[in-house]
Design an enzyme around this catalytic site. Structure first.
Site, PDB file in Angstrom:
ATOM      1  N   ASP A 263      18.655 -82.843  19.503  1.00 57.52           N
ATOM      2  CA  ASP A 263      17.752 -83.930  20.159  1.00 57.52           C
ATOM      3  C   ASP A 263      18.261 -84.205  21.555  1.00 57.52           C
ATOM      4  O   ASP A 263      17.851 -85.307  21.958  1.00 57.52           O
ATOM      5  CB  ASP A 263      17.489 -85.254  19.364  1.00 57.52           C
ATOM      6  CG  ASP A 263      16.545 -86.104  19.843  1.00 57.52           C
ATOM      7  OD1 ASP A 263      15.410 -85.419  20.395  1.00 57.52           O
ATOM      8  OD2 ASP A 263      16.576 -87.435  19.775  1.00 57.52           O
ATOM      9  N   ASP A 301      13.003 -79.657  16.364  1.00 58.33           N
ATOM     10  CA  ASP A 301      13.204 -79.649  17.869  1.00 58.33           C
ATOM     11  C   ASP A 301      14.205 -78.400  18.322  1.00 58.33           C
ATOM     12  O   ASP A 301      14.210 -78.293  19.648  1.00 58.33           O
ATOM     13  CB  ASP A 301      13.762 -80.966  18.241  1.00 58.33           C
ATOM     14  CG  ASP A 301      12.925 -82.066  17.717  1.00 58.33           C
ATOM     15  OD1 ASP A 301      11.760 -81.889  17.609  1.00 58.33           O
ATOM     16  OD2 ASP A 301      13.363 -83.111  17.928  1.00 58.33           O
ATOM     17  N   ASP A 476      11.601 -93.751  14.124  1.00 56.91           N
ATOM     18  CA  ASP A 476      11.956 -92.945  15.067  1.00 56.91           C
ATOM     19  C   ASP A 476      12.849 -93.296  16.034  1.00 56.91           C
ATOM     20  O   ASP A 476      13.372 -92.286  16.910  1.00 56.91           O
ATOM     21  CB  ASP A 476      10.559 -92.606  16.012  1.00 56.91           C
ATOM     22  CG  ASP A 476       9.338 -92.123  15.153  1.00 56.91           C
ATOM     23  OD1 ASP A 476       9.646 -91.473  14.140  1.00 56.91           O
ATOM     24  OD2 ASP A 476       8.291 -92.546  15.544  1.00 56.91           O
TER      25      ASP A 476
END
Length: 509
Positions: A263, A301, A476
């Protein structure tokens, strides 16, 4: 000898059979077999590369099974009257009523001979949800049928596979190989995580007015488990999770989320210390699966964040990331045909979708860029890509992106692929800041007015599956310095369960 995954073997006589009105066997009871297998390949020794353990396969032909040459051989004398007067078979098969199964095998005989293949009860009435007569000859052929079980043996007696060889006019030698009985994975249902954050919260708050809604609408439908650095023994944890799914006869979905530099150090930052640590972790993850049926979503991701434009990785770390993803795909692929891997490929905004490839000013990741990065990550070893993970785009928009990306992957790499869509929170589509036409979609900080999407199921229009990948109600994370994050959004850090957010998703409000 088995040379191709049986799930994809061609069928000489492809038929869909329901319960068939053919005579059931009244043969002698076969020897006791090992504990019934519940899921995936129900006859794992059916390639006969080595002789199965005693009692697994049996014979009532007058002689023991012969496995010389890597096949199952049986000889039958003339003079028997009924098919079931001479048999070879396997006990210890568990069936669930209503579930779909596929029986397939190679077979030949020394002279033309009619035989019956069954999947049936091991005793009692010998009810046979599958019973097919075929005529064999000296040329080996492949036979395959899919049928729906009309019996349920899980709670009691087991079922058996039989090849009924009696009633021949002349002495005949039979040869069988690559015998396979498999469950039809998607139709078996998706395993619900018994330890999800939503389940734990609901169990801990029995008197809360929100508990019933969270339990019924989220905890009872949460069908994915995320694994990362928080698992102190990832092999043990994965093995335990798949054991539970196997015992339930259902298909587990796992997310591998431990890539170094995860991330880009954002709200979900973390991951293994380096490439060596990651590969060791992945070895444990793969060993825990142990070839059993599973869907794996690989590193959300990770590919998109390796893009050259504005990425957070040095050139060296970028190359190392592709190498780690290749390693993961290679080792997951080696687990066999029941392990399906989907590499994360971003979402419809981040990774093209609305981006115009003919606009030099548009710096999003193009389809060709993503296809090339997937190629460097081992897409040819995987079963497809995952799109919309932890995002909110509608299924239609995500399918459009998946379809376009799959076409570009085939065009540039020659790889035929498919996609899965995260539908956990896309019931109302993506969020845009009211009154701000240029806001773009906000997909990373618990936006309001989002809603649960369709529960995990087989996909449509080219998609392999629609899956709940991000667990609804898990935050999130917050980006306090980002003006696009709604101020009223729950203030939980990434991954923590927010009952407020969970109820919003249920209500779409």
């Amino acid at each position: 000898m088995r040379t191709t995954p049986l799930l994809y073997a061609s069928a000489a006589l492809p038929l869909l059979a329901a319960s068939l009105a053919l005579p059931a066997s009244t043969a002698q009871a076969a020897p006791e077999a090992p504990a019934p297998l519940l899921y995936g390949e129900l006859a794992p020794e059916g390639a006969f590369a080595t002789a199965p353990p005693a009692g697994v396969w049996w014979s009532s032909t007058g002689s023991a099974p012969d496995y010389t040459g890597g096949t199952l051989k049986a000889s039958v004398k003339a003079g028997t009257v009924n098919r079931w007067d001479a048999q070879v078979g396997r006990n210890g098969v568990a069936l669930r009523a209503g579930a779909l199964y596929t029986l397939s095998f190679d077979a030949r005989s020394s002279v033309a001979a009619s035989v019956r293949a069954t999947v049936q009860q091991s005793g009692g009435a010998y009810e046979a949800p599958l019973a097919r007569d075929v005529t064999l000859d000296p040329v080996s052929k492949r036979y395959q049928w899919t049928f729906r079980s009309t019996i349920d043996t899980v709670a009691g007696a087991s079922a058996q596979i039989t090849f009924q060889l009696g009633g021949q006019k002349a002495a005949t030698d039979f040869t069988f190989d690559d015998v396979s009985l498999t469950t039809s994975t998607a139709r078996e249902g998706f395993f619900v995580d018994p330890g999800s954050n939503a389940r734990q919260w609901a169990d801990a708050h029995p008197g809360d007015g929100r508990t019933g809604k969270i339990r019924d609408q989220i905890a009872d439908r949460t069908t994915v488990k995320w694994f990362g650095g928080w698992n102190t023994d990832v092999q043990k944890d994965v093995d335990s999770y798949i054991d539970k799914a196997t015992a339930a006869g259902q298909l587990p979905t796992l997310v591998a989320y431990n890539i170094p530099g995860r991330d880009c150090g954002g709200a979900s930052g973390g991951g293994a210390a380096d490439a060596e640590a990651y590969k060791k972790w992945m070895d444990g993850f793969v060993a825990g699966i142990a070839g059993r049926p599973a869907l794996v979503v690989l590193e959300p991701d990770a590919v998109a964040q390796a893009d050259v434009e504005g990425n957070c990785l040095t050139p060296e770390k970028r190359e190392a990331r592709f190498d780690m993803l290749w390693y993961a795909n290679q080792h997951l692929d080696a687990q066999g045909p029941y392990v399906k891997t989907y590499i994360d490929a971003g979402n419809a905004t981040w990774t093209l979708g609305a981006r115009r490839e003919d606009d030099p000013a548009d710096k999003g990741i193009g389809l060709s860029d993503m296809a090339d990065m997937l190629g460097r990550s081992g897409i040819h070893l995987a079963d497809g890509v995952a799109v919309n993970v932890a995002n909110y785009h509608s299924t239609d928009i995500s399918d459009d992106y998946g379809r376009r990306l799959a076409a570009r992957v085939e065009e540039r790499l020659g790889v035929d692929t498919t996609w899965v869509v995260d539908t956990s929170r896309n019931g109302n589509g993506a969020y845009k800041i009211p009154g701000d036409a240029d806001s773009g979609q906000v997909g990373f900080c618990n936006p309001p007015q989002r809603k649960l999407g369709s529960a995990s199921q087989v996909g449509e229009n080219g998609a392999a599956y629609y899956l709940w990948i991000k667990n609804p109600g898990d935050s999130d994370g917050r980006h306090a310095d980002d003006a696009r994050c709604p101020a009223e959004g729950p203030q939980y850090k990434a991954g923590d369960f927010s009952p407020e957010f969970a109820v919003r998703l249920v209500d779409g409000a």
